[in-house]
Write a protein that holds these residues in place. Structure first.
Motif, PDB file in Angstrom:
ATOM      1  N   ASN A  60      -0.890   4.888  -3.501  1.00 46.22           N
ATOM      2  CA  ASN A  60      -1.630   3.634  -3.654  1.00 46.22           C
ATOM      3  C   ASN A  60      -3.139   3.819  -3.628  1.00 46.22           C
ATOM      4  N   SER A  61      -3.635   5.025  -3.411  1.00 50.62           N
ATOM      5  CA  SER A  61      -5.072   5.222  -3.260  1.00 50.62           C
ATOM      6  C   SER A  61      -5.843   4.937  -4.543  1.00 50.62           C
ATOM      7  N   LYS A  62      -5.177   4.947  -5.683  1.00 45.79           N
ATOM      8  CA  LYS A  62      -5.876   4.657  -6.935  1.00 45.79           C
ATOM      9  C   LYS A  62      -6.058   3.158  -7.154  1.00 45.79           C
ATOM     10  N   TYR A  63      -5.410   2.342  -6.317  1.00 44.15           N
ATOM     11  CA  TYR A  63      -5.501   0.899  -6.470  1.00 44.15           C
ATOM     12  C   TYR A  63      -6.551   0.329  -5.526  1.00 44.15           C
ATOM     13  N   TYR A  64      -7.181  -0.725  -5.966  1.00 41.74           N
ATOM     14  CA  TYR A  64      -8.215  -1.380  -5.176  1.00 41.74           C
ATOM     15  C   TYR A  64      -8.133  -2.864  -5.479  1.00 41.74           C
ATOM     16  N   GLU A  65      -8.665  -3.676  -4.558  1.00 39.18           N
ATOM     17  CA  GLU A  65      -8.614  -5.119  -4.747  1.00 39.18           C
ATOM     18  C   GLU A  65      -9.309  -5.488  -6.049  1.00 39.18           C
ATOM     19  N   GLY A  66      -8.615  -6.269  -6.865  1.00 38.46           N
ATOM     20  CA  GLY A  66      -9.155  -6.675  -8.148  1.00 38.46           C
ATOM     21  C   GLY A  66      -8.843  -5.717  -9.285  1.00 38.46           C
ATOM     22  N   CYS A  67      -8.019  -4.701  -9.039  1.00 35.53           N
ATOM     23  CA  CYS A  67      -7.717  -3.709 -10.082  1.00 35.53           C
ATOM     24  C   CYS A  67      -6.817  -4.277 -11.183  1.00 35.53           C
ATOM     25  N   GLY A 106       1.916  -5.397  -7.848  1.00 34.41           N
ATOM     26  CA  GLY A 106       2.573  -4.585  -6.832  1.00 34.41           C
ATOM     27  C   GLY A 106       3.819  -5.292  -6.345  1.00 34.41           C
ATOM     28  N   PRO A 107       4.607  -4.626  -5.531  1.00 31.43           N
ATOM     29  CA  PRO A 107       5.835  -5.242  -5.027  1.00 31.43           C
ATOM     30  C   PRO A 107       5.549  -6.300  -3.962  1.00 31.43           C
ATOM     31  N   ILE A 108       6.527  -7.177  -3.769  1.00 35.94           N
ATOM     32  CA  ILE A 108       6.486  -8.100  -2.634  1.00 35.94           C
ATOM     33  C   ILE A 108       6.868  -7.260  -1.419  1.00 35.94           C
ATOM     34  N   ARG A 109       6.021  -7.220  -0.427  1.00 35.62           N
ATOM     35  CA  ARG A 109       6.271  -6.412   0.775  1.00 35.62           C
ATOM     36  C   ARG A 109       7.050  -7.186   1.834  1.00 35.62           C
ATOM     37  N   LEU A 151      -6.040 -10.493   4.087  1.00 28.68           N
ATOM     38  CA  LEU A 151      -6.416 -10.095   5.433  1.00 28.68           C
ATOM     39  C   LEU A 151      -5.822  -8.730   5.760  1.00 28.68           C
ATOM     40  N   LEU A 152      -6.649  -7.809   6.221  1.00 34.11           N
ATOM     41  CA  LEU A 152      -6.201  -6.508   6.729  1.00 34.11           C
ATOM     42  C   LEU A 152      -5.219  -5.785   5.804  1.00 34.11           C
ATOM     43  N   GLY A 153      -5.557  -5.696   4.537  1.00 33.20           N
ATOM     44  CA  GLY A 153      -4.737  -4.937   3.600  1.00 33.20           C
ATOM     45  C   GLY A 153      -3.565  -5.682   3.004  1.00 33.20           C
ATOM     46  N   SER A 154      -3.422  -6.954   3.339  1.00 32.10           N
ATOM     47  CA  SER A 154      -2.319  -7.764   2.810  1.00 32.10           C
ATOM     48  C   SER A 154      -2.845  -9.041   2.176  1.00 32.10           C
ATOM     49  N   CYS A 179       1.944  -9.382  -0.253  1.00 32.72           N
ATOM     50  CA  CYS A 179       1.768  -8.245  -1.159  1.00 32.72           C
ATOM     51  C   CYS A 179       0.605  -7.403  -0.645  1.00 32.72           C
ATOM     52  N   ASP A 180       0.400  -6.251  -1.260  1.00 32.90           N
ATOM     53  CA  ASP A 180      -0.772  -5.443  -0.928  1.00 32.90           C
ATOM     54  C   ASP A 180      -2.029  -6.200  -1.351  1.00 32.90           C
ATOM     55  N   ALA A 181      -3.112  -6.007  -0.611  1.00 34.75           N
ATOM     56  CA  ALA A 181      -4.361  -6.724  -0.903  1.00 34.75           C
ATOM     57  C   ALA A 181      -4.862  -6.459  -2.317  1.00 34.75           C
ATOM     58  N   TRP A 182      -4.596  -5.269  -2.857  1.00 30.95           N
ATOM     59  CA  TRP A 182      -5.082  -4.918  -4.196  1.00 30.95           C
ATOM     60  C   TRP A 182      -4.253  -5.543  -5.309  1.00 30.95           C
ATOM     61  N   ALA A 183      -3.062  -6.039  -4.989  1.00 31.11           N
ATOM     62  CA  ALA A 183      -2.117  -6.476  -6.022  1.00 31.11           C
ATOM     63  C   ALA A 183      -2.527  -7.786  -6.688  1.00 31.11           C
TER      64      ALA A 183
END
Length: 167
Positions: free
Chosen positions: A4-11, A15-18, A69-72, A99-103
Motif C-alpha cells: 500500500n505504500s504507493k497509495y496516498y490520499e487523493g490518489c 480500495g477494499p472495504i476494511r 481519521l488516523l489512516g481510515s 476504507c483506507d484513507a487513500w481510497a
C-alpha cells in the motif's frame, strides 16, 4: 516496501472495504457501535472521537458523510426515525463502511445509502434493528454485514435475498 505504500490520499485508487459497522444513539449510553465486522476494527476511543460526526445533528441526517481519521476513511448515511415508540421519541442509526484513507470511496456512496434504506425499511416494518440492539444479540445483522463486505470486496456487487428474521 509494502503493497500500500504507493497509495496516498487523493490518489484516485479504489480500495477494499476494511470494516462495516452499525452505530446508534442509545437513549442512556449515548453513541455506540452496535455491531461491526470484523470485530473491534474501530476501537471505542476512535469511535468516541468521531461519534458526533457519525451520528450528527438533524441538519446532517440522510446525507452521505465521510470522515477521515488516523489512516481510515469512514463513510456513512445517518438516519433518524421519529416515533413515540422509541426512547426519547427517536431512533438514530448509521451504517458505515471503513476504507483506507487513500481510497477513492465515491462509488460506495450509493451502496451505503441503499443498504441504509434497506435497514430503514426493515426497522419501520418490523423493528428489526432496534430489537437486535435491545437484546444485545446482533447475529443476523453481523451475518448480513459479513456477506455485504465479502461480496463487494470479491465480486464488486452484492445481492441480498431471503428473509432476515429476528428471534
Amino acid at each position: 516496501m509494502d503493497g500500500n505504500s504507493k497509495y496516498y490520499e487523493g490518489c484516485g485508487q479504489e480500495g477494499p472495504i476494511r470494516c462495516i459497522f452499525l452505530c446508534e444513539f442509545h437513549h442512556t449510553a449515548g453513541p455506540r457501535i452496535t455491531c461491526q465486522v470484523p470485530e473491534n476494527y474501530i476501537s471505542k476511543d476512535i469511535f468516541d472521537t468521531v461519534s458526533h460526526y457519525i451520528i450528527p445533528k438533524v441538519q446532517l441526517q440522510r446525507c452521505t458523510l465521510t470522515v477521515t481519521l488516523l489512516g481510515s476513511k469512514i463513510l456513512g448515511f445517518p438516519v433518524r426515525i421519529d416515533n413515540k415508540k422509541y426512547a426519547r421519541n427517536a431512533y438514530y442509526f448509521n451504517l458505515c463502511f471503513v476504507c483506507d484513507a487513500w481510497a477513492r470511496t465515491v462509488h460506495l456512496e450509493p451502496l451505503v445509502k441503499k443498504l441504509t434504506e434497506y435497514l430503514l425499511s426493515m426497522e419501520l416494518e418490523t423493528e428489526w434493528l432496534s430489537k437486535q440492539s435491545k437484546s444485545g444479540d446482533a447475529k443476523a445483522l453481523n451475518s448480513l454485514m459479513q456477506q455485504v463486505m465479502q461480496d463487494i470486496n470479491s465480486r464488486r456487487m452484492c445481492t441480498l435475498t431471503g428473509n432476515l428474521s429476528y428471534r
